[in-house]
Scaffold this motif. Structure first.
Motif, PDB file in Angstrom:
ATOM      1  N   TRP A 193      21.923  -8.550  69.824  1.00  0.00           N
ATOM      2  CA  TRP A 193      21.028  -8.825  70.986  1.00  0.00           C
ATOM      3  C   TRP A 193      20.012  -9.178  70.610  1.00  0.00           C
ATOM      4  O   TRP A 193      19.424  -9.669  71.629  1.00  0.00           O
ATOM      5  CB  TRP A 193      21.461  -7.492  71.740  1.00  0.00           C
ATOM      6  CG  TRP A 193      20.822  -6.104  71.058  1.00  0.00           C
ATOM      7  CD1 TRP A 193      19.641  -5.616  70.721  1.00  0.00           C
ATOM      8  CD2 TRP A 193      22.086  -5.063  70.386  1.00  0.00           C
ATOM      9  NE1 TRP A 193      20.180  -4.604  69.509  1.00  0.00           N
ATOM     10  CE2 TRP A 193      21.406  -4.220  70.266  1.00  0.00           C
ATOM     11  CE3 TRP A 193      23.453  -5.182  71.288  1.00  0.00           C
ATOM     12  CZ2 TRP A 193      22.097  -2.869  69.164  1.00  0.00           C
ATOM     13  CZ3 TRP A 193      23.687  -3.318  70.621  1.00  0.00           C
ATOM     14  CH2 TRP A 193      22.971  -2.162  69.663  1.00  0.00           C
ATOM     15  N   GLY A 194      19.958  -8.939  69.923  1.00  0.00           N
ATOM     16  CA  GLY A 194      18.022  -9.858  69.412  1.00  0.00           C
ATOM     17  C   GLY A 194      17.071  -8.625  69.630  1.00  0.00           C
ATOM     18  O   GLY A 194      17.219  -7.463  69.744  1.00  0.00           O
ATOM     19  N   HIS A 195      15.690  -9.335  69.999  1.00  0.00           N
ATOM     20  CA  HIS A 195      15.056  -8.111  70.131  1.00  0.00           C
ATOM     21  C   HIS A 195      14.331  -8.659  71.341  1.00  0.00           C
ATOM     22  O   HIS A 195      14.266 -10.014  71.791  1.00  0.00           O
ATOM     23  CB  HIS A 195      13.881  -8.435  69.796  1.00  0.00           C
ATOM     24  CG  HIS A 195      14.042  -7.360  68.218  1.00  0.00           C
ATOM     25  ND1 HIS A 195      14.479  -6.340  68.215  1.00  0.00           N
ATOM     26  CD2 HIS A 195      13.991  -8.226  66.927  1.00  0.00           C
ATOM     27  CE1 HIS A 195      14.754  -5.999  66.513  1.00  0.00           C
ATOM     28  NE2 HIS A 195      14.489  -7.403  65.905  1.00  0.00           N
ATOM     29  N   LEU A 196      14.453  -7.090  72.426  1.00  0.00           N
ATOM     30  CA  LEU A 196      14.456  -7.811  74.015  1.00  0.00           C
ATOM     31  C   LEU A 196      13.336  -6.686  75.002  1.00  0.00           C
ATOM     32  O   LEU A 196      12.768  -6.590  74.559  1.00  0.00           O
ATOM     33  CB  LEU A 196      16.437  -7.569  74.778  1.00  0.00           C
ATOM     34  CG  LEU A 196      17.077  -7.746  74.345  1.00  0.00           C
ATOM     35  CD1 LEU A 196      18.238  -7.410  74.672  1.00  0.00           C
ATOM     36  CD2 LEU A 196      17.617  -9.600  74.368  1.00  0.00           C
ATOM     37  N   ARG A 197      12.937  -7.140  75.762  1.00  0.00           N
ATOM     38  CA  ARG A 197      11.712  -6.504  76.605  1.00  0.00           C
ATOM     39  C   ARG A 197      12.402  -5.439  77.119  1.00  0.00           C
ATOM     40  O   ARG A 197      13.509  -5.024  77.052  1.00  0.00           O
ATOM     41  CB  ARG A 197      11.435  -7.317  77.609  1.00  0.00           C
ATOM     42  CG  ARG A 197       9.921  -7.068  78.753  1.00  0.00           C
ATOM     43  CD  ARG A 197       9.287  -8.437  79.767  1.00  0.00           C
ATOM     44  NE  ARG A 197      10.591  -8.515  80.431  1.00  0.00           N
ATOM     45  CZ  ARG A 197      11.173  -7.583  81.165  1.00  0.00           C
ATOM     46  NH1 ARG A 197      10.273  -6.325  81.985  1.00  0.00           N
ATOM     47  NH2 ARG A 197      12.092  -8.123  82.369  1.00  0.00           N
ATOM     48  N   TRP A 198      11.095  -3.994  76.880  1.00  0.00           N
ATOM     49  CA  TRP A 198      11.629  -3.114  77.457  1.00  0.00           C
ATOM     50  C   TRP A 198      10.640  -3.075  78.885  1.00  0.00           C
ATOM     51  O   TRP A 198       9.706  -2.938  78.747  1.00  0.00           O
ATOM     52  CB  TRP A 198      11.530  -2.029  76.545  1.00  0.00           C
ATOM     53  CG  TRP A 198      12.858  -1.815  75.814  1.00  0.00           C
ATOM     54  CD1 TRP A 198      13.298  -3.170  74.466  1.00  0.00           C
ATOM     55  CD2 TRP A 198      13.906  -0.835  75.565  1.00  0.00           C
ATOM     56  NE1 TRP A 198      14.252  -1.961  74.048  1.00  0.00           N
ATOM     57  CE2 TRP A 198      14.833  -1.236  74.437  1.00  0.00           C
ATOM     58  CE3 TRP A 198      13.694   0.588  76.189  1.00  0.00           C
ATOM     59  CZ2 TRP A 198      15.721  -0.750  73.585  1.00  0.00           C
ATOM     60  CZ3 TRP A 198      15.054   0.785  75.691  1.00  0.00           C
ATOM     61  CH2 TRP A 198      16.160   0.706  74.612  1.00  0.00           C
ATOM     62  N   GLN A 199      11.214  -2.026  79.924  1.00  0.00           N
ATOM     63  CA  GLN A 199      10.387  -2.113  80.942  1.00  0.00           C
ATOM     64  C   GLN A 199      10.397  -0.631  81.621  1.00  0.00           C
ATOM     65  O   GLN A 199      11.758  -0.378  81.766  1.00  0.00           O
ATOM     66  CB  GLN A 199      10.319  -2.959  81.989  1.00  0.00           C
ATOM     67  CG  GLN A 199       9.497  -2.362  82.713  1.00  0.00           C
ATOM     68  CD  GLN A 199       9.146  -3.608  83.647  1.00  0.00           C
ATOM     69  OE1 GLN A 199       9.945  -4.865  83.678  1.00  0.00           O
ATOM     70  NE2 GLN A 199       8.351  -4.049  84.976  1.00  0.00           N
ATOM     71  N   ASP A 200      10.022   0.729  81.862  1.00  0.00           N
ATOM     72  CA  ASP A 200      10.595   1.965  82.263  1.00  0.00           C
ATOM     73  C   ASP A 200      11.256   2.569  81.224  1.00  0.00           C
ATOM     74  O   ASP A 200      12.595   2.744  81.918  1.00  0.00           O
ATOM     75  CB  ASP A 200      10.987   1.630  83.898  1.00  0.00           C
ATOM     76  CG  ASP A 200       9.522   1.019  84.679  1.00  0.00           C
ATOM     77  OD1 ASP A 200       8.540   1.315  84.422  1.00  0.00           O
ATOM     78  OD2 ASP A 200      10.456   0.553  85.490  1.00  0.00           O
ATOM     79  N   GLY A 201      11.298   2.179  80.239  1.00  0.00           N
ATOM     80  CA  GLY A 201      12.753   2.530  79.303  1.00  0.00           C
ATOM     81  C   GLY A 201      13.725   2.532  79.271  1.00  0.00           C
ATOM     82  O   GLY A 201      14.654   3.332  78.847  1.00  0.00           O
ATOM     83  N   ALA A 202      14.308   1.375  79.756  1.00  0.00           N
ATOM     84  CA  ALA A 202      15.025   0.351  80.129  1.00  0.00           C
ATOM     85  C   ALA A 202      15.652  -1.285  78.959  1.00  0.00           C
ATOM     86  O   ALA A 202      14.212  -1.466  79.707  1.00  0.00           O
ATOM     87  CB  ALA A 202      15.686   0.819  81.361  1.00  0.00           C
ATOM     88  N   PRO A 203      15.775  -1.336  78.157  1.00  0.00           N
ATOM     89  CA  PRO A 203      15.793  -3.175  78.135  1.00  0.00           C
ATOM     90  C   PRO A 203      16.904  -3.721  78.918  1.00  0.00           C
ATOM     91  O   PRO A 203      17.256  -3.662  79.459  1.00  0.00           O
ATOM     92  CB  PRO A 203      17.281  -2.472  76.487  1.00  0.00           C
ATOM     93  CG  PRO A 203      17.757  -1.376  76.518  1.00  0.00           C
ATOM     94  CD  PRO A 203      17.076  -0.958  77.569  1.00  0.00           C
ATOM     95  N   ASP A 204      16.085  -5.497  78.865  1.00  0.00           N
ATOM     96  CA  ASP A 204      16.810  -5.899  79.469  1.00  0.00           C
ATOM     97  C   ASP A 204      18.033  -6.358  78.706  1.00  0.00           C
ATOM     98  O   ASP A 204      17.805  -7.597  78.226  1.00  0.00           O
ATOM     99  CB  ASP A 204      15.077  -7.341  79.730  1.00  0.00           C
ATOM    100  CG  ASP A 204      15.813  -8.051  80.506  1.00  0.00           C
ATOM    101  OD1 ASP A 204      16.425  -8.115  81.476  1.00  0.00           O
ATOM    102  OD2 ASP A 204      15.191  -8.837  80.492  1.00  0.00           O
ATOM    103  N   CYS A 205      19.656  -5.638  79.420  1.00  0.00           N
ATOM    104  CA  CYS A 205      19.819  -5.891  78.651  1.00  0.00           C
ATOM    105  C   CYS A 205      21.212  -5.922  79.692  1.00  0.00           C
ATOM    106  O   CYS A 205      22.100  -5.065  80.278  1.00  0.00           O
ATOM    107  CB  CYS A 205      19.926  -5.593  76.770  1.00  0.00           C
ATOM    108  SG  CYS A 205      21.996  -6.149  76.689  1.00  0.00           S
ATOM    109  N   ASP A 206      21.938  -6.530  79.948  1.00  0.00           N
ATOM    110  CA  ASP A 206      23.369  -6.251  80.658  1.00  0.00           C
ATOM    111  C   ASP A 206      24.051  -5.480  80.341  1.00  0.00           C
ATOM    112  O   ASP A 206      25.465  -4.963  80.805  1.00  0.00           O
ATOM    113  CB  ASP A 206      24.024  -7.617  81.221  1.00  0.00           C
ATOM    114  CG  ASP A 206      22.752  -8.354  82.261  1.00  0.00           C
ATOM    115  OD1 ASP A 206      21.817  -7.639  82.523  1.00  0.00           O
ATOM    116  OD2 ASP A 206      23.252  -9.554  82.441  1.00  0.00           O
TER     117      ASP A 206
END
Length: 232
Positions: A193-206
């Motif tokens: 998945w590579g390296h993604l943005r996290w926000q509010d304890g969750a990764p931006d990944c489907d």
């Protein structure tokens, strides 16, 4: 080895308790870390991984052995653990990352690396925090390298992260240009998945179980429990 709730994933066809064994001897084998990272993190860096770690086997399965599923556990907070299970099935092989809340509660899968991967399961602050809480330098280094394939966070792309990975690799016997390997591990060169943005304890990944909008989303109570147990 009993992992609460994990047997249900496989039904009656697989005796998980009989297959799962202590995996600690596996990580002590020469070349394990090179093959582990080659297969699960940096598939295009075979030559570099061999250069810093030495010769490897032909496949990760060479290290696992037949008819067993090595399990490695890492201590979290409040008696919980994170288990890495090498699901060594001929028709469904993979590596599962499970949070074990303790108290007999069922395991919670946060990532799985196989032909239908789910994740990432860890942010960079969580990975750093889990490693830092381990009892000695060797266990801290092993934890960082072991859990690296389960994390995916753009916040890791820093000189400090490179230095931390490089130090861990040297602690476990790597030599040569370990900084180049460490830099690749925190860049978008990594697999799955590579390296993604996290926000509010969750990764931006489907396909991340920790993303409440994912098709694989954990129940809210499980997500909250995982976040609490993995908190830095």
């Amino acid at each position: 080895m009993i992992i609460p709730g994990y047997q249900a994933r496989f039904g009656d066809d697989v005796d998980v308790a009989a297959l799962t064994v202590d995996g600690r001897p596996v990580v002590r084998k020469p070349g394990f870390w090179a093959e582990y990272w080659r297969q699960l993190l940096l598939p295009d860096e075979d030559d570099l991984l061999t250069e810093v770690w030495g010769d490897t086997g032909d496949d990760l399965g060479d290290y696992l052995g037949p008819h067993r599923w090595p399990v490695l556990t890492v201590d979290l907070r409040d008696g919980a653990q994170l288990a890495v299970v090498f699901r060594n099935l001929d028709y469904d092989a993979g590596v599962d990352f499970l949070v074990l809340p303790g108290g007999g509660r069922d395991a919670i899968e946060i990532a799985a690396l196989d032909g239908h991967q789910t994740g990432p399961g860890l942010s960079w602050p969580e990975l750093q925090g889990i490693a830092a809480r381990q009892a000695d330098p060797v266990r801290r280094a092993e934890t960082l390298l072991l859990l690296a394939p389960a994390f995916g966070d753009e916040a890791a792309d820093t000189p400090q992260a490179v230095a931390l990975f490089a130090e861990a690799m040297r602690t476990l016997g790597a030599t040569g240009d370990v900084e180049k390997v460490a830099a690749a591990a925190v860049s978008d060169e990594v697999d799955f998945w590579g390296h993604l943005r996290w926000q509010d304890g969750a990764p931006d990944c489907d396909y991340a179980p920790r993303n409440p909008d994912s098709v694989f989303a954990l129940p809210e109570a499980s997500r909250r429990l995982v976040t609490a147990l993995l908190a830095p």
